[in-house]
Design a protein around this motif. Structure first.
Motif, short mmCIF file in Angstrom:
data_model
loop_
_atom_site.label_atom_id
_atom_site.label_comp_id
_atom_site.label_asym_id
_atom_site.label_seq_id
_atom_site.Cartn_x
_atom_site.Cartn_y
_atom_site.Cartn_z
N VAL A 37 -124.43 30.51 27.60
CA VAL A 37 -123.31 31.16 28.28
C VAL A 37 -122.39 31.87 27.29
O VAL A 37 -121.89 32.96 27.57
N SER A 57 -119.20 38.70 36.76
CA SER A 57 -119.35 37.30 37.12
C SER A 57 -120.45 36.66 36.26
O SER A 57 -121.50 37.26 36.06
N GLY A 58 -120.15 35.48 35.75
CA GLY A 58 -121.16 34.78 34.96
C GLY A 58 -121.19 35.16 33.50
O GLY A 58 -122.02 34.68 32.74
N GLY A 60 -119.08 34.40 31.25
CA GLY A 60 -118.60 33.32 30.39
C GLY A 60 -117.10 33.27 30.20
O GLY A 60 -116.60 32.49 29.38
N LYS A 61 -116.35 34.03 30.99
CA LYS A 61 -114.89 34.10 30.82
C LYS A 61 -114.24 32.74 31.07
O LYS A 61 -113.45 32.24 30.25
N THR A 62 -114.58 32.14 32.21
CA THR A 62 -114.01 30.83 32.53
C THR A 62 -114.40 29.80 31.47
O THR A 62 -113.59 28.96 31.07
N THR A 63 -115.64 29.87 31.02
CA THR A 63 -116.11 28.91 30.03
C THR A 63 -115.28 28.99 28.75
O THR A 63 -115.00 27.97 28.12
N1 LIG Z 1 -120.60 23.03 34.37
C1 LIG Z 1 -121.58 23.95 34.36
N2 LIG Z 1 -122.86 23.56 34.41
C2 LIG Z 1 -123.87 24.46 34.38
N3 LIG Z 1 -123.69 25.78 34.30
C3 LIG Z 1 -122.44 26.24 34.23
C4 LIG Z 1 -121.31 25.35 34.27
N4 LIG Z 1 -120.17 26.09 34.19
C5 LIG Z 1 -120.58 27.37 34.13
N5 LIG Z 1 -121.92 27.47 34.15
C6 LIG Z 1 -122.70 28.71 34.06
O1 LIG Z 1 -122.21 29.44 32.98
C7 LIG Z 1 -122.21 30.83 33.26
C8 LIG Z 1 -120.87 31.42 32.97
O2 LIG Z 1 -119.94 30.87 33.85
P1 LIG Z 1 -118.40 31.24 33.83
O3 LIG Z 1 -117.78 30.47 34.92
O4 LIG Z 1 -117.87 31.07 32.47
O5 LIG Z 1 -118.45 32.78 34.18
P2 LIG Z 1 -117.24 33.74 34.55
O6 LIG Z 1 -117.31 34.88 33.60
O7 LIG Z 1 -115.97 32.99 34.61
O8 LIG Z 1 -117.67 34.24 35.99
P3 LIG Z 1 -116.77 34.53 37.30
O9 LIG Z 1 -116.23 35.91 37.13
O10 LIG Z 1 -117.76 34.45 38.41
O11 LIG Z 1 -115.72 33.47 37.37
C9 LIG Z 1 -122.68 30.97 34.69
O12 LIG Z 1 -124.04 31.32 34.66
C10 LIG Z 1 -122.50 29.60 35.25
O13 LIG Z 1 -123.48 29.35 36.23
#
Ligand SMILES: Nc1ncnc2c1ncn2[C@@H]1O[C@H](COP(=O)(O)OP(=O)(O)OP(=O)(O)O)[C@@H](O)[C@H]1O
Ligand SMILES: [Mg+2]
Lengths: 280, 219
Positions: A37, A57-58, A60-63
């Motif tokens: 991610v 989406s996806g 990795g921003k939230t991560t």
């Molecule tokens: N706890 C977890 N277990 C498994 N996979 C995860 C977990 N958290 C996030 N992911 C995966 O990590 C990837 C990135 O997720 P993240 O939430 O960081 O994306 P994002 O950029 O915040 O997306 P969004 O705009 O949809 O919020 C996604 O493919 C998600 O499925």
């Protein structure tokens, strides 16, 4: 290190050259099983600046935000947080450095959490506590500060966001916009060095978005250091000093908000910005 | 029917309800809840050994008759040199039994609290233990009131089994008067009526409690 954007309207004198950034991230990596991610993220956030993370989406921003707050433990990379002179916290915080390549203990995680406060997309208020209790819980239970002082501060903060008369209400009695403002006040009451916002308005009805954005804008103007994930590009342009566009776990493009959002250099950024501007 | 006997036996039976049935229920339930909380926490601890122990415990309690559990403790343990009086035997058996059933209720209630609540606790700096105590358990408690009330009401009735290990409580009082007077139908119906009234009262309290707590449950 990216310069702060002089046109972004920040009223503080922060981010000046020479001062260490409040937050400095190097080589952050995270996989969930076989799903990689984050593939090595670098990030510097000067004091008083606002960094906006955008991307599909996806990506990795939230991560990233969750890693900064110890809600997710990255596989590798370092996070360094500058020391705090105590001006805002009441107690001094020494510089902190966490290296995720080594085993990270609960102490290090707790130290990391002490530096930042998270505002969640879905507010995550405590439903069994009143608005005031939501705000004072951390300072009283975790920081062990005197109740009278904490309550006085909390009431002042609630007044600022126009919710003082709701202090004895329960979250279920509030609109989404009001709940999110409580979420923001709950974060502020912890006096963190860094505010983390994860799409703070994306769960809100459109007519409630404005109030919340206004509060965040005020905080930015006041000199709070923050990292926010947002899909509100117009808001990011107004508020952010630096915009970082991510895709597939890497930073594709970064720079002053005006540049990245108005005249992106990278193909992928152009597509993303064009699509989002079309949608809204 | 012998109305006079019914009235004369009411006093002693109510006395045994107050001295036997009710304290036996309250004490066993309180201890049972503590056991249940411990077992539930073991199951969600993430430690596979603790979780396995907890699972086996719940399986044994739910897979064996309460009467057998009572007899093992009161009549069985003495052969291992552990001799307990009727009252403590009953309290131990009922507590262990409630512990097994309520553990599953509490576990489900804890798991029903959204993960974001744990994260919100952590983000304001709380440890796992603090978050559990101050954020998660109060919300879980609300969710578990209805099923725990059912366990409690069942326990009131189940305490009648204690008469079989010589504990003096409501039903044993009924048995004694019945044996003496030979008015079995009258006295057992009277005992049934008292149990029923107690449980009706408890059901009322339960629904009042639910209405009050309903408002603050996380959605
Ligand atoms: N706890 C977890 N277990 C498994 N996979 C995860 C977990 N958290 C996030 N992911 C995966 O990590 C990837 C990135 O997720 P993240 O939430 O960081 O994306 P994002 O950029 O915040 O997306 P969004 O705009 O949809 O919020 C996604 O493919 C998600 O499925
Ligand atoms: Mg996200």
């Amino acid at each position: 290190m990216s310069p702060t954007d002089p046109t972004a309207g920040s009223t503080d004198s922060a981010g000046s050259d020479g001062e260490a950034p409040v937050l400095s991230v190097r080589g952050l990596k995270k996989s969930f099983g076989t799903n990689t991610v984050l593939r090595g993220i670098d990030l510097d956030v000067p004091r008083g600046s606002v960094v906006a993370l955008i991307g599909p989406s996806g990506s990795g921003k939230t991560t990233i935000l969750r890693s900064l707050n110890g809600l997710e433990i990255p596989d590798a990379g370092t996070v360094a947080v500058a020391g705090d002179d105590g001006g805002s916290a009441g107690s001094t915080r020494p510089p902190l450095a966490v290296d995720f390549a080594a085993k990270v203990g609960t102490k290090a995680i707790a130290a990391l959490r002490d530096r930042s406060a998270m505002v969640f997309q879905h507010y995550n208020l405590f439903p069994h506590m009143t608005v005031l209790q939501n705000v004072t819980e951390g300072p009283i239970q975790v920081h062990k500060r005197p109740r009278a002082q904490v309550v006085a501060e909390a009431e002042k903060l609630l007044d600022r966001v126009g919710l003082l008369e709701k202090k004895d209400a329960y979250p279920f009695e509030l609109s989404g916009g009001q709940q999110q403002r409580v979420g923001i006040v709950r974060a502020l009451a912890l006096k963190p060095q860094l505010l983390l916002f994860d799409e703070p308005t994306s769960a809100l009805d459109p007519e409630l978005v404005g109030d919340v954005l206004e509060v965040i804008k005020e905080l930015a103007d006041e000199g709070w250091t923050m990292v926010m994930v947002t899909h509100e590009l117009a808001f990011a342009r107004q508020t952010a000093d630096e915009v970082i566009f991510m895709d597939g776990g890497v930073v594709v493009e970064r720079g002053p908000a005006q540049e990245v959002l108005r005249a992106p250099k990278e193909e992928r950024t152009q597509q993303f910005v064009r699509r989002l501007l079309h949608e809204f | 029917m012998n109305l006079d006997l019914a009235l004369r036996s009411l006093g002693p039976m109510l006395l045994e309800a107050v001295r036997g049935t009710i304290p036996l229920t309250l004490i066993s339930f309180a201890l049972g809840l503590l056991i249940a909380l411990l077992i539930a926490l073991m199951r969600i601890s993430g430690n596979s050994i603790l979780a396995a122990i907890a699972r086996v415990y719940v399986s044994i309690i739910r897979g064996t008759p309460l009467l057998v559990q009572l007899f093992v403790i009161f009549y069985g343990l003495p052969s291992l040199g552990i001799k307990l009086d009727p009252w403590p035997s009953a309290v131990i058996a009922f507590s262990l039994n409630v512990g097994g059933y309520a553990a599953e209720i509490i576990r489900a209630a804890i798991l029903s609290v959204p993960r974001g609540q744990w994260e919100a606790g952590h983000t304001i700096g709380m440890s796992r233990g603090q978050t559990l105590l101050r954020i998660i358990l109060p919300q879980a408690a609300r969710v578990s009131v209805p099923p725990l009330s059912n366990t409690f009401i069942s326990l009131v009735k189940d305490t009648s089994l204690a008469s079989l290990i010589l504990v003096t409580e409501l039903f044993r009082a009924a048995q004694q008067v019945a044996a003496f007077s030979q008015e079995f139908m009258l006295l057992y119906l009277e005992a049934a009526l008292i149990y029923w009234v107690i449980c009706l009262g408890l059901s009322t309290v339960q629904s009042m409690l639910e209405k009050r707590l309903d408002r603050y449950v996380a959605h």
